[in-house]
Write an enzyme that holds these catalytic residues in place. Sequence first.
Site, PDB file in Angstrom:
ATOM      1  CB  VAL A   1     -26.955  39.962  55.071  1.00  0.00           C
ATOM      2  CG1 VAL A   1     -26.785  39.020  53.890  1.00  0.00           C
ATOM      3  CG2 VAL A   1     -25.612  40.399  55.614  1.00  0.00           C
ATOM      4  CB  SER A   2     -31.047  41.780  58.189  1.00  0.00           C
ATOM      5  OG  SER A   2     -31.901  42.001  57.085  1.00  0.00           O
ATOM      6  CB  SER A   3     -27.806  40.220  61.493  1.00  0.00           C
ATOM      7  OG  SER A   3     -27.864  38.907  60.988  1.00  0.00           O
TER       8      SER A   3
END
Length: 186
Positions: A12-14
């Site tokens: 996931v990006s964050s």
Amino acid sequence: MSKGQRVGYVRVSSLDQNTARQLDGLDLDRIFEDHASGKDTHRPQLQELLRFVRDGDTVVVHSMDRLGRNVDELRTLVTDLNTRGVRVEFHREGLTFTGDRNPMNTLLLTLLGAVAEFLRAQILENQREGIAKAKQAGKYRGRKRALTPAQVQDLRRQVQAGAQKSALAREFGISRETLYTYLRSG
């Protein structure tokens, strides 16, 4: 080829996003999990996975865009793994790449990888346009700062006193990159 391990990769990006749905219910021997952008392959757990897998293993990824959002890097990763005898399965797309010189697999990997790259570029363009319009209308102020000026002073004071930066990042609830940004900005 011997039967190896089934190794999952989720991304996931964050930090505030959840990876639970990505490979939920799949039988895997080990999972590598990154909380990082897919813009390039400089992700700690991806690099660890690449060192870990061996001939006969299978890497299972939820979807192509989780492994990479750049068609060239995606193809390079899959080709490298296949050359080492590692199968790559993309769960959502229902595709498996084994290194066979199959023209349809090459087409699908390139095409779907290009779609992921295009969608990423489209998201960024839409974001830039929206920010420009909001600035023009006087409604955009940017992201709220993670730390108050007093916290930034405290952070800098502790760094100068020799405190470990990764521990400070955890203490202040920020990423190390955010910590370094604050240190560079003043």
